[in-house]
Scaffold this active site. Structure first.
Site, PDB file in Angstrom:
ATOM      1  N   LYS A  95       9.318   5.659  11.229  1.00  0.00           N
ATOM      2  CA  LYS A  95       8.676   4.364  11.424  1.00  0.00           C
ATOM      3  C   LYS A  95       9.483   3.507  12.407  1.00  0.00           C
ATOM      4  O   LYS A  95      10.643   3.829  12.722  1.00  0.00           O
ATOM      5  CB  LYS A  95       8.536   3.668  10.062  1.00  0.00           C
ATOM      6  CG  LYS A  95       7.666   4.465   9.066  1.00  0.00           C
ATOM      7  CD  LYS A  95       7.459   3.686   7.769  1.00  0.00           C
ATOM      8  CE  LYS A  95       6.650   4.499   6.763  1.00  0.00           C
ATOM      9  NZ  LYS A  95       6.321   3.716   5.549  1.00  0.00           N
TER      10      LYS A  95
ATOM     11  N   TYR B 212      -3.695   4.997   6.599  1.00  0.00           N
ATOM     12  CA  TYR B 212      -3.400   4.159   5.440  1.00  0.00           C
ATOM     13  C   TYR B 212      -4.674   3.709   4.726  1.00  0.00           C
ATOM     14  O   TYR B 212      -4.700   2.633   4.122  1.00  0.00           O
ATOM     15  CB  TYR B 212      -2.539   2.968   5.869  1.00  0.00           C
ATOM     16  CG  TYR B 212      -1.072   3.318   6.064  1.00  0.00           C
ATOM     17  CD1 TYR B 212      -0.398   4.122   5.140  1.00  0.00           C
ATOM     18  CD2 TYR B 212      -0.349   2.833   7.146  1.00  0.00           C
ATOM     19  CE1 TYR B 212       0.944   4.443   5.300  1.00  0.00           C
ATOM     20  CE2 TYR B 212       1.000   3.147   7.316  1.00  0.00           C
ATOM     21  CZ  TYR B 212       1.642   3.953   6.387  1.00  0.00           C
ATOM     22  OH  TYR B 212       2.976   4.265   6.537  1.00  0.00           O
TER      23      TYR B 212
ATOM     24  N   PHE C 182      -1.119  -6.484   1.426  1.00  0.00           N
ATOM     25  CA  PHE C 182      -0.018  -6.271   2.364  1.00  0.00           C
ATOM     26  C   PHE C 182      -0.388  -5.361   3.536  1.00  0.00           C
ATOM     27  O   PHE C 182       0.418  -5.167   4.445  1.00  0.00           O
ATOM     28  CB  PHE C 182       1.220  -5.720   1.633  1.00  0.00           C
ATOM     29  CG  PHE C 182       0.966  -4.446   0.856  1.00  0.00           C
ATOM     30  CD1 PHE C 182       0.774  -4.479  -0.518  1.00  0.00           C
ATOM     31  CD2 PHE C 182       0.927  -3.220   1.510  1.00  0.00           C
ATOM     32  CE1 PHE C 182       0.551  -3.306  -1.239  1.00  0.00           C
ATOM     33  CE2 PHE C 182       0.703  -2.048   0.803  1.00  0.00           C
ATOM     34  CZ  PHE C 182       0.510  -2.095  -0.579  1.00  0.00           C
TER      35      PHE C 182
ATOM     36  N   ARG D  39       9.757  14.616   0.259  1.00  0.00           N
ATOM     37  CA  ARG D  39       9.523  13.411  -0.556  1.00  0.00           C
ATOM     38  C   ARG D  39      10.754  13.121  -1.425  1.00  0.00           C
ATOM     39  O   ARG D  39      11.136  11.968  -1.591  1.00  0.00           O
ATOM     40  CB  ARG D  39       8.284  13.596  -1.438  1.00  0.00           C
ATOM     41  CG  ARG D  39       6.978  13.722  -0.678  1.00  0.00           C
ATOM     42  CD  ARG D  39       6.440  12.424  -0.141  1.00  0.00           C
ATOM     43  NE  ARG D  39       6.096  11.476  -1.167  1.00  0.00           N
ATOM     44  CZ  ARG D  39       5.409  10.349  -0.932  1.00  0.00           C
ATOM     45  NH1 ARG D  39       5.016  10.037   0.303  1.00  0.00           N
ATOM     46  NH2 ARG D  39       5.140   9.516  -1.896  1.00  0.00           N
TER      47      ARG D  39
ATOM     48  N   THR E  33       9.115   4.644  -2.648  1.00  0.00           N
ATOM     49  CA  THR E  33       8.658   3.721  -1.603  1.00  0.00           C
ATOM     50  C   THR E  33       9.621   2.555  -1.399  1.00  0.00           C
ATOM     51  O   THR E  33       9.929   2.191  -0.251  1.00  0.00           O
ATOM     52  CB  THR E  33       7.259   3.162  -1.992  1.00  0.00           C
ATOM     53  OG1 THR E  33       6.394   4.262  -2.258  1.00  0.00           O
ATOM     54  CG2 THR E  33       6.676   2.305  -0.880  1.00  0.00           C
TER      55      THR E  33
ATOM     56  N   ARG F 163      15.690   6.707   2.132  1.00  0.00           N
ATOM     57  CA  ARG F 163      15.303   5.298   1.978  1.00  0.00           C
ATOM     58  C   ARG F 163      16.429   4.500   1.307  1.00  0.00           C
ATOM     59  O   ARG F 163      16.671   3.352   1.658  1.00  0.00           O
ATOM     60  CB  ARG F 163      13.991   5.212   1.197  1.00  0.00           C
ATOM     61  CG  ARG F 163      12.799   5.660   2.048  1.00  0.00           C
ATOM     62  CD  ARG F 163      11.535   5.838   1.225  1.00  0.00           C
ATOM     63  NE  ARG F 163      10.352   5.979   2.078  1.00  0.00           N
ATOM     64  CZ  ARG F 163       9.142   6.272   1.625  1.00  0.00           C
ATOM     65  NH1 ARG F 163       8.950   6.460   0.326  1.00  0.00           N
ATOM     66  NH2 ARG F 163       8.118   6.376   2.460  1.00  0.00           N
TER      67      ARG F 163
ATOM     68  N   ASN G 143      10.782   1.241   5.197  1.00  0.00           N
ATOM     69  CA  ASN G 143      11.422   2.324   4.435  1.00  0.00           C
ATOM     70  C   ASN G 143      11.586   3.605   5.264  1.00  0.00           C
ATOM     71  O   ASN G 143      11.562   4.706   4.746  1.00  0.00           O
ATOM     72  CB  ASN G 143      10.660   2.570   3.129  1.00  0.00           C
ATOM     73  CG  ASN G 143       9.196   2.899   3.372  1.00  0.00           C
ATOM     74  OD1 ASN G 143       8.790   3.126   4.521  1.00  0.00           O
ATOM     75  ND2 ASN G 143       8.414   2.962   2.316  1.00  0.00           N
TER      76      ASN G 143
ATOM     77  N   HIS H 171       7.549   7.936   6.811  1.00  0.00           N
ATOM     78  CA  HIS H 171       6.406   8.426   6.044  1.00  0.00           C
ATOM     79  C   HIS H 171       6.557   9.929   5.900  1.00  0.00           C
ATOM     80  O   HIS H 171       7.050  10.593   6.821  1.00  0.00           O
ATOM     81  CB  HIS H 171       5.095   8.123   6.789  1.00  0.00           C
ATOM     82  CG  HIS H 171       3.946   8.933   6.254  1.00  0.00           C
ATOM     83  ND1 HIS H 171       3.223   8.540   5.154  1.00  0.00           N
ATOM     84  CD2 HIS H 171       3.445  10.143   6.634  1.00  0.00           C
ATOM     85  CE1 HIS H 171       2.324   9.472   4.886  1.00  0.00           C
ATOM     86  NE2 HIS H 171       2.435  10.453   5.768  1.00  0.00           N
TER      87      HIS H 171
ATOM     88  N   GLU I 278      -3.193  15.082   7.744  1.00  0.00           N
ATOM     89  CA  GLU I 278      -2.284  14.283   8.579  1.00  0.00           C
ATOM     90  C   GLU I 278      -1.812  15.066   9.800  1.00  0.00           C
ATOM     91  O   GLU I 278      -1.659  14.496  10.884  1.00  0.00           O
ATOM     92  CB  GLU I 278      -1.101  13.804   7.734  1.00  0.00           C
ATOM     93  CG  GLU I 278      -1.525  12.768   6.701  1.00  0.00           C
ATOM     94  CD  GLU I 278      -0.416  12.337   5.748  1.00  0.00           C
ATOM     95  OE1 GLU I 278      -0.680  11.452   4.923  1.00  0.00           O
ATOM     96  OE2 GLU I 278       0.706  12.893   5.824  1.00  0.00           O
TER      97      GLU I 278
HETATM   98  P1  ADP Z   1       4.732   6.073   0.370  1.00  0.00           P
HETATM   99  O1  ADP Z   1       4.960   5.876   1.847  1.00  0.00           O
HETATM  100  O2  ADP Z   1       6.038   6.018  -0.398  1.00  0.00           O
HETATM  101  O3  ADP Z   1       3.900   7.290   0.033  1.00  0.00           O
HETATM  102  P2  ADP Z   1       2.380   4.364  -0.130  1.00  0.00           P
HETATM  103  O4  ADP Z   1       1.514   5.470   0.375  1.00  0.00           O
HETATM  104  O5  ADP Z   1       2.064   3.759  -1.462  1.00  0.00           O
HETATM  105  O6  ADP Z   1       3.942   4.779  -0.162  1.00  0.00           O
HETATM  106  O7  ADP Z   1       2.350   3.148   0.903  1.00  0.00           O
HETATM  107  C1  ADP Z   1       2.324   3.382   2.285  1.00  0.00           C
HETATM  108  C2  ADP Z   1       3.304   2.457   2.978  1.00  0.00           C
HETATM  109  O8  ADP Z   1       2.870   1.097   2.839  1.00  0.00           O
HETATM  110  C3  ADP Z   1       4.724   2.445   2.383  1.00  0.00           C
HETATM  111  O9  ADP Z   1       5.535   3.508   2.844  1.00  0.00           O
HETATM  112  C4  ADP Z   1       5.247   1.105   2.845  1.00  0.00           C
HETATM  113  O10 ADP Z   1       5.652   1.113   4.215  1.00  0.00           O
HETATM  114  C5  ADP Z   1       3.992   0.237   2.708  1.00  0.00           C
HETATM  115  N1  ADP Z   1       3.921  -0.411   1.385  1.00  0.00           N
HETATM  116  C6  ADP Z   1       3.620   0.167   0.189  1.00  0.00           C
HETATM  117  N2  ADP Z   1       3.624  -0.740  -0.807  1.00  0.00           N
HETATM  118  C7  ADP Z   1       3.944  -1.931  -0.250  1.00  0.00           C
HETATM  119  C8  ADP Z   1       4.108  -3.268  -0.748  1.00  0.00           C
HETATM  120  N3  ADP Z   1       3.934  -3.568  -2.043  1.00  0.00           N
HETATM  121  N4  ADP Z   1       4.447  -4.248   0.136  1.00  0.00           N
HETATM  122  C9  ADP Z   1       4.601  -3.973   1.457  1.00  0.00           C
HETATM  123  N5  ADP Z   1       4.444  -2.729   2.002  1.00  0.00           N
HETATM  124  C10 ADP Z   1       4.133  -1.724   1.163  1.00  0.00           C
END
Ligand code: ADP
Length: 144
Positions: A11, A51, A59, A87, A93, A104, A118, A121, A132
């Site tokens: 990212k 997404y 958010f 993962r 996350t 992370r 973080n 992805h 993807e």
């Molecule tokens: P992951 O990337 O750990 O699989 P998710 O698919 O739930 O997590 O979310 C996608 C991305 O959206 C996260 O990696 C993060 O960058 C962002 N994100 C997730 N939850 C939040 C939140 N509560 N506030 C801000 N950004 C978030």
């Protein structure tokens, strides 16, 4: 053990902090191999697809803005059980709750944006990985 390919995105925070090489080295040290690697700018359209599962969250506009702060680095990474293992290497996350030693936990934001900034992805299962990979790489861009 399943030989799989995962789709990883470094990212914009990873790019800005010059951490792409450091994190890629962790993946290579695990024995994973690179099938594809490129830098790309993400359009509103590709982010809405990628997404879709968080598109209705309050958010989401912030996440889209963050993912467009700079180009990202897309990586197709192959190896035994690579999807689950990457993962695990990433951690959860929220960088604040991610353990030390995880990507992370070691490199993600710790001061207010920890759920968003973080570093990487990574695909969360075989079906999403297949979708993807198609989203970010053409067939001719992937080594066999
Ligand atoms: P992951 O990337 O750990 O699989 P998710 O698919 O739930 O997590 O979310 C996608 C991305 O959206 C996260 O990696 C993060 O960058 C962002 N994100 C997730 N939850 C939040 C939140 N509560 N506030 C801000 N950004 C978030």
């Amino acid at each position: 053990m399943a030989n799989e390919t995962s789709l990883i995105l470094f990212k914009p925070d990873a790019v800005a902090k010059n951490l792409v090489g450091t994190v890629l080295a962790r993946f290579e040290a695990e024995g994973f191999t690179i099938r594809g690697l490129k830098m790309m700018s993400l359009s509103d359209e590709i982010l809405a697809e990628h997404y879709a599962h968080i598109a209705e969250m309050p958010f989401f506009p912030s996440v889209r803005g963050f993912m467009q702060e700079s180009p990202v680095v897309a990586l197709a990474l192959a190896g035994d059980n690579v999807i689950a293992r990457v993962r695990d290497l990433l951690g959860p996350t929220d960088s604040v709750t991610a353990a030390e030693g995880t990507i992370r936990g070691d490199f993600g934001d710790k001061s207010g944006d920890s759920k968003m900034r973080n570093i990487c992805h990574a695909s969360d299962g075989p079906e999403t990985a297949a979708e993807e990979l198609k989203r970010f790489f053409g067939d001719s861009e992937l080594a066999r």
